[in-house]
Design a protein around this motif. Sequence first.
Motif, PDB file in Angstrom:
ATOM      1  N   VAL A 138     -10.438 -35.547  45.886  1.00 41.44           N
ATOM      2  CA  VAL A 138      -9.167 -36.199  46.217  1.00 41.44           C
ATOM      3  C   VAL A 138      -8.111 -35.147  46.562  1.00 41.44           C
ATOM      4  N   PHE A 139      -8.134 -34.082  45.805  1.00 41.92           N
ATOM      5  CA  PHE A 139      -7.184 -33.002  46.045  1.00 41.92           C
ATOM      6  C   PHE A 139      -7.399 -32.406  47.432  1.00 41.92           C
ATOM      7  N   ARG A 140      -8.659 -32.105  47.740  1.00 41.52           N
ATOM      8  CA  ARG A 140      -8.952 -31.498  49.042  1.00 41.52           C
ATOM      9  C   ARG A 140      -8.531 -32.416  50.177  1.00 41.52           C
ATOM     10  N   ALA A 141      -8.763 -33.700  49.975  1.00 41.98           N
ATOM     11  CA  ALA A 141      -8.469 -34.646  51.051  1.00 41.98           C
ATOM     12  C   ALA A 141      -6.967 -34.820  51.257  1.00 41.98           C
ATOM     13  N   HIS A 142      -6.180 -34.794  50.199  1.00 41.89           N
ATOM     14  CA  HIS A 142      -4.799 -35.257  50.316  1.00 41.89           C
ATOM     15  C   HIS A 142      -3.714 -34.252  49.968  1.00 41.89           C
ATOM     16  N   TYR A 143      -4.093 -33.075  49.503  1.00 40.26           N
ATOM     17  CA  TYR A 143      -3.053 -32.155  49.029  1.00 40.26           C
ATOM     18  C   TYR A 143      -2.011 -31.846  50.105  1.00 40.26           C
ATOM     19  N   ALA A 144      -2.496 -31.528  51.302  1.00 35.98           N
ATOM     20  CA  ALA A 144      -1.568 -31.103  52.359  1.00 35.98           C
ATOM     21  C   ALA A 144      -0.543 -32.202  52.630  1.00 35.98           C
ATOM     22  N   ARG A 145      -1.025 -33.434  52.669  1.00 40.01           N
ATOM     23  CA  ARG A 145      -0.150 -34.574  52.934  1.00 40.01           C
ATOM     24  C   ARG A 145       0.900 -34.727  51.829  1.00 40.01           C
ATOM     25  N   VAL A 146       0.438 -34.617  50.605  1.00 43.66           N
ATOM     26  CA  VAL A 146       1.322 -34.819  49.457  1.00 43.66           C
ATOM     27  C   VAL A 146       2.393 -33.735  49.388  1.00 43.66           C
ATOM     28  N   VAL A 147       1.971 -32.478  49.565  1.00 44.17           N
ATOM     29  CA  VAL A 147       2.942 -31.392  49.431  1.00 44.17           C
ATOM     30  C   VAL A 147       3.930 -31.412  50.603  1.00 44.17           C
ATOM     31  N   SER A 148       3.474 -31.890  51.742  1.00 44.07           N
ATOM     32  CA  SER A 148       4.416 -31.917  52.864  1.00 44.07           C
ATOM     33  C   SER A 148       5.466 -33.011  52.659  1.00 44.07           C
ATOM     34  N   LEU A 149       5.047 -34.124  52.057  1.00 46.44           N
ATOM     35  CA  LEU A 149       6.020 -35.176  51.719  1.00 46.44           C
ATOM     36  C   LEU A 149       7.056 -34.651  50.718  1.00 46.44           C
ATOM     37  N   ILE A 150       6.577 -34.001  49.683  1.00 44.84           N
ATOM     38  CA  ILE A 150       7.487 -33.477  48.672  1.00 44.84           C
ATOM     39  C   ILE A 150       8.392 -32.410  49.277  1.00 44.84           C
ATOM     40  N   GLY A 151       7.822 -31.648  50.199  1.00 49.01           N
ATOM     41  CA  GLY A 151       8.575 -30.574  50.843  1.00 49.01           C
ATOM     42  C   GLY A 151       9.752 -31.075  51.670  1.00 49.01           C
ATOM     43  N   ARG A 152       9.744 -32.342  52.026  1.00 52.66           N
ATOM     44  CA  ARG A 152      10.899 -32.887  52.741  1.00 52.66           C
ATOM     45  C   ARG A 152      12.139 -32.857  51.863  1.00 52.66           C
ATOM     46  N   ILE A 153      11.919 -32.940  50.564  1.00 51.50           N
ATOM     47  CA  ILE A 153      13.033 -32.959  49.624  1.00 51.50           C
ATOM     48  C   ILE A 153      13.177 -31.622  48.908  1.00 51.50           C
ATOM     49  N   VAL A 154      12.073 -31.120  48.418  1.00 46.70           N
ATOM     50  CA  VAL A 154      12.102 -29.873  47.656  1.00 46.70           C
ATOM     51  C   VAL A 154      11.707 -28.755  48.605  1.00 46.70           C
ATOM     52  N   ARG A 155      12.703 -27.982  49.025  1.00 44.58           N
ATOM     53  CA  ARG A 155      12.402 -27.097  50.138  1.00 44.58           C
ATOM     54  C   ARG A 155      11.823 -25.744  49.759  1.00 44.58           C
ATOM     55  N   ASP A 156      11.944 -25.368  48.494  1.00 42.62           N
ATOM     56  CA  ASP A 156      11.283 -24.096  48.192  1.00 42.62           C
ATOM     57  C   ASP A 156       9.803 -24.361  47.973  1.00 42.62           C
ATOM     58  N   PRO A 157       8.939 -23.585  48.657  1.00 48.26           N
ATOM     59  CA  PRO A 157       7.501 -23.860  48.635  1.00 48.26           C
ATOM     60  C   PRO A 157       6.919 -23.855  47.229  1.00 48.26           C
ATOM     61  N   ALA A 158       7.363 -22.935  46.381  1.00 46.71           N
ATOM     62  CA  ALA A 158       6.785 -22.875  45.036  1.00 46.71           C
ATOM     63  C   ALA A 158       7.123 -24.137  44.249  1.00 46.71           C
ATOM     64  N   GLY A 159       8.367 -24.592  44.394  1.00 49.81           N
ATOM     65  CA  GLY A 159       8.791 -25.804  43.697  1.00 49.81           C
ATOM     66  C   GLY A 159       8.008 -27.013  44.178  1.00 49.81           C
ATOM     67  N   ALA A 160       7.829 -27.112  45.486  1.00 54.20           N
ATOM     68  CA  ALA A 160       7.103 -28.250  46.050  1.00 54.20           C
ATOM     69  C   ALA A 160       5.654 -28.228  45.571  1.00 54.20           C
ATOM     70  N   GLU A 161       5.066 -27.050  45.553  1.00 50.21           N
ATOM     71  CA  GLU A 161       3.682 -26.917  45.109  1.00 50.21           C
ATOM     72  C   GLU A 161       3.558 -27.359  43.651  1.00 50.21           C
ATOM     73  N   ASP A 162       4.510 -26.910  42.870  1.00 42.63           N
ATOM     74  CA  ASP A 162       4.515 -27.235  41.450  1.00 42.63           C
ATOM     75  C   ASP A 162       4.505 -28.747  41.223  1.00 42.63           C
ATOM     76  N   ILE A 163       5.365 -29.429  41.953  1.00 44.84           N
ATOM     77  CA  ILE A 163       5.483 -30.872  41.771  1.00 44.84           C
ATOM     78  C   ILE A 163       4.238 -31.582  42.300  1.00 44.84           C
ATOM     79  N   ALA A 164       3.703 -31.072  43.410  1.00 42.58           N
ATOM     80  CA  ALA A 164       2.493 -31.681  43.964  1.00 42.58           C
ATOM     81  C   ALA A 164       1.341 -31.550  42.973  1.00 42.58           C
TER      82      ALA A 164
END
Lengths: 201, 164
Positions: free
Chosen positions: B10-36
């Motif tokens: 599930v992670f492999r399939a959807h991670y990129a999508r999820v982190v990019s959605l979060i990245g719309r709001i949380v703009r620092d990459p480390a923070g977005a990754e953390d939340i994802a």
Amino acid sequence: MDWVEEKLAALKPAGYADSRRAWERLRARQRSRRQRLIVAGGAFTAIAAASAFPPSRAMAKRCVEACGEILGLRGDTPLRNLQSVDLRALRGQVVLLNFWATWCPPCEAEIPWFVEMQKEMGERGLTVVGVCMDENAEALPAFLRRKGVNYRVVHDNRFAGVQALPATFLLDRAGNVAFVHEGLVAKETYLREVNERPVAK
Amino acid sequence: MEQTADLESVFRAHYARVVSLIGRIVRDPAGAEDIAVDVFLKWDTSIGAEAALRWLLRSAARAAIDELRRRNRRQRYESVLGLFRRDPPTPLDTVLANDEVARVRIVLLALPPRQAEMLLLRADGLSYSELAAVLGSRASSIGTLLARANERFRKEYEKRYGLG
């Protein structure tokens, strides 16, 4: 394009995603969850050893949830020494319910005390029940033999209500929660608390 | 360890999508990754593979808006402390104050969380029917809900910045 959508378009997606690194981070966090349980156990030790704190409402509630689950609990692994325990059948007994795991050193430290308590106070109405929270029960029979465990142990790792290991609940004869401890507690504390209950009557 | 294997696919399939959605709001990459990563840690195998993306997107939107709220609170706290500091505002602060992204985020914060999440998902490109599936609403009512969220957004934006 609609005005709102135009505004929302300012929210650009994240430009890159290093999924390999993120996956490693996820695995590390999964591992550290376990370690947190141990650390939490350690942190509680200091507080709990100093004074047996009265069971807070939140902890009591979690206990009730955990016990609620254990009421229908069946040892899901058919192993010698692993028996199903129905707490309702233990009404009238003082029950010391100990949640532990083989990978948790503070839990291991407590086991000889419980063995001793079961031996000395069992006839007077104390029943110790161990709930092993290991992911699987493979290591369990050998561990129990080595430790000479003489009380009932079930293997069940579903107790979300228990947040630190070891966690120990004392149920009085009516099945009410008399005390709750999270983390390693001094042996004397257990003895005192158990003795305060009318075990010997 | 089946659970991990499942989580992994599930992670492999959807991670990129999820982190990019979060990245719309949380703009620092480390923070977005953390939340994802957090979102995936909460994912439960019982959800099933085909419902996974819906669940993940909804959780990601919620987590992103929560994070925005949290950061805003912290910032307010820090700016109160800032009264006692002598540092003048940096040029970066000034730029940020006029930044359209910052404005949109502030407006999103003024909306009820559910509406903010909906608009974020819409910004991520979800169609009406996808939006309905992700939010668990009926397809027939999603248009109304979205119109209401849009209206609220417009009002809050106008109140603060005019209709720029």
